[in-house]
Design a protein around this motif. Structure first.
Motif, PDB file in Angstrom:
ATOM      1  N   LEU A  69      36.707  34.353  35.645  1.00 37.22           N
ATOM      2  CA  LEU A  69      37.444  35.879  35.832  1.00 37.22           C
ATOM      3  C   LEU A  69      38.837  35.643  35.439  1.00 37.22           C
ATOM      4  CD1 LEU A  69      36.891  38.837  37.076  1.00 37.22           C
ATOM      5  CD2 LEU A  69      37.611  37.958  39.132  1.00 37.22           C
ATOM      6  N   HIS A  71      42.298  38.204  33.949  1.00 41.27           N
ATOM      7  CA  HIS A  71      42.916  39.664  34.173  1.00 41.27           C
ATOM      8  C   HIS A  71      42.232  40.478  33.111  1.00 41.27           C
ATOM      9  CE1 HIS A  71      45.212  42.721  35.251  1.00 41.27           C
ATOM     10  NE2 HIS A  71      46.154  42.720  34.341  1.00 41.27           N
ATOM     11  N   GLY A  72      41.518  41.557  33.779  1.00 40.78           N
ATOM     12  CA  GLY A  72      40.694  42.650  33.140  1.00 40.78           C
ATOM     13  C   GLY A  72      39.566  42.093  32.404  1.00 40.78           C
ATOM     14  N   THR A  73      39.099  40.871  32.171  1.00 38.01           N
ATOM     15  CA  THR A  73      37.819  40.653  31.351  1.00 38.01           C
ATOM     16  C   THR A  73      37.470  39.335  32.287  1.00 38.01           C
ATOM     17  OG1 THR A  73      39.122  38.716  30.316  1.00 38.01           O
ATOM     18  CG2 THR A  73      38.845  40.858  29.075  1.00 38.01           C
ATOM     19  N   LEU A  83      36.158  44.195  32.090  1.00 44.29           N
ATOM     20  CA  LEU A  83      35.766  44.382  33.532  1.00 44.29           C
ATOM     21  C   LEU A  83      35.098  45.777  33.760  1.00 44.29           C
ATOM     22  CD1 LEU A  83      38.372  42.837  35.780  1.00 44.29           C
ATOM     23  CD2 LEU A  83      35.929  42.331  35.789  1.00 44.29           C
ATOM     24  N   THR A 105      37.591  32.217  39.667  1.00 44.16           N
ATOM     25  CA  THR A 105      38.689  32.920  39.379  1.00 44.16           C
ATOM     26  C   THR A 105      39.815  31.954  38.454  1.00 44.16           C
ATOM     27  OG1 THR A 105      40.096  32.354  41.206  1.00 44.16           O
ATOM     28  CG2 THR A 105      38.567  34.432  41.248  1.00 44.16           C
ATOM     29  N   ALA A 109      43.800  35.830  37.158  1.00 41.20           N
ATOM     30  CA  ALA A 109      43.164  36.955  37.722  1.00 41.20           C
ATOM     31  C   ALA A 109      43.784  37.494  39.001  1.00 41.20           C
ATOM     32  CB  ALA A 109      41.684  36.122  38.140  1.00 41.20           C
ATOM     33  N   ASP A 113      41.006  42.320  40.046  1.00 39.75           N
ATOM     34  CA  ASP A 113      39.930  41.985  39.076  1.00 39.75           C
ATOM     35  C   ASP A 113      38.865  41.520  40.179  1.00 39.75           C
ATOM     36  OD1 ASP A 113      41.744  42.380  36.837  1.00 39.75           O
ATOM     37  OD2 ASP A 113      42.685  40.491  37.218  1.00 39.75           O
ATOM     38  N   GLN A 116      36.975  44.602  41.332  1.00 39.71           N
ATOM     39  CA  GLN A 116      36.288  45.147  40.358  1.00 39.71           C
ATOM     40  C   GLN A 116      34.949  44.458  39.942  1.00 39.71           C
ATOM     41  OE1 GLN A 116      38.356  46.561  37.105  1.00 39.71           O
ATOM     42  NE2 GLN A 116      39.817  47.702  38.339  1.00 39.71           N
TER      43      GLN A 116
END
Lengths: 147, 154
Positions: A69, A71-73, A83, A105, A109, A113, A116
């Motif tokens: 994980l 940030h955003g992906t 995500l 993570t 992350a 995140d 989600q």
């Protein structure tokens, strides 16, 4: 004896009542949060020990997918998934036989995140999700996230 | 043609006395609205500590929303912890959760974690691990939004 028989009519005074109500309204308006909050179960929500044992057996037999994980992906092997697209991707993973997901993570992350990703995996019906902090961090492993 | 009362009065015209109704207070509609506002805040809101109100949690897009649950562990962006409005240290988290578990009469308590959305994930994972190790279940508190990532005023 003009007013002897006449009843004295008292008027109900509203002003102190209104003052108190106004103060209550101000208190509740300033100190309450009226936003709709939701809950994502993370760990320990299996109550019965029998359920726990069954989940452990299932975990051992299920195919496991590792998601990294950021940030955003999310990265699954060589595939990078946004995500927002994780829920349909996780559904196809589950249909392909994945019953267990390990979420690791990365440094970038954030808590949003994590929320989600857990929510998307829960929506996809993946029964067993394990959340692990990045390996360089101090002993940050966590199991659970069973919907 | 004279009325009977006019006749009794000696032929003069008499106007019937209108009974005065007590006039209602003009502030009553305002008071009604204020009462409704009070009811709304009591029923829909959750009274929070200032530390809890300052946290901007993560957003997700599905399901019905509810009130802020208790017991509530707050984690701010700079990793300051608070349990039900009381500040606690990182070292004291396990002990505070174990104390809650002891008070819950053998049931496993659920600690609801309200973390700032821009908190590093490592800190969140560490806190979730500490709570589980202390014998409590955990839930992550999020804010419901139509689209994930949307700014909703809390």
């Amino acid at each position: 004896m003009r007013g002897a028989g006449r009843k004295l009519r008292r008027r109900f005074v509203l002003t102190p009542l209104v003052d108190v109500i106004f103060l209550l309204v101000i208190f509740f308006a300033l100190s309450s949060r009226i936003a709709p909050f939701g809950l994502i179960p993370v760990s320990g929500h299996q109550e019965a020990p029998a359920d726990r044992e069954a989940a452990a057996e299932r975990r051992a037999s299920d195919a496991q997918t590792v998601l990294v994980l950021s940030h955003g992906t999310v990265r699954a092997g060589s595939r990078i998934i946004a995500l927002g697209d994780l829920a349909p991707a996780a559904t196809s993973m589950r249909e392909a036989g994945t019953g267990s997901v390990l979420v690791v993570t990365s440094r970038r992350a954030l808590a949003e995140d994590v929320a989600q990703a857990l929510n998307a995996l829960r929506l996809a019906g993946i029964g067993n999700v394990r959340l692990v902090g990045r390996p360089s961090g101090a002993a940050t492993s966590q199991t659970g996230a069973s919907p | 043609m004279m009325s009977r009362r006019a006749k009794a009065a000696g032929g003069g015209l008499s106007l019937s006395r209108k009974r005065r109704r007590p006039r209602s207070d003009p502030a009553i509609p305002t008071i009604n609205v204020v009462f409704l506002l009070l009811l709304f805040f009591i029923l829909a809101g959750t009274v929070t500590a200032p530390q809890e109100a300052a946290i901007d949690p993560a957003r997700t897009g599905d399901g019905p929303g509810g009130r802020l649950p208790r017991p509530l562990l707050t984690i701010t962006t700079d990793a300051a912890l608070g349990l039900d409005g009381q500040s606690i240290s990182r070292d004291g988290l396990g002990a505070a959760v174990a104390e809650l578990a002891r008070q819950s009469d053998g049931k496993r308590p659920v600690i609801h974690v309200l973390a700032a959305r821009d908190l590093p994930a490592d800190t969140l994972v560490w806190a979730l691990g500490e709570i589980s190790a202390a014998g409590a279940a955990t839930s992550l508190v999020v804010l419901k939004a139509d689209r994930p990532g949307e700014r909703t005023r809390p």
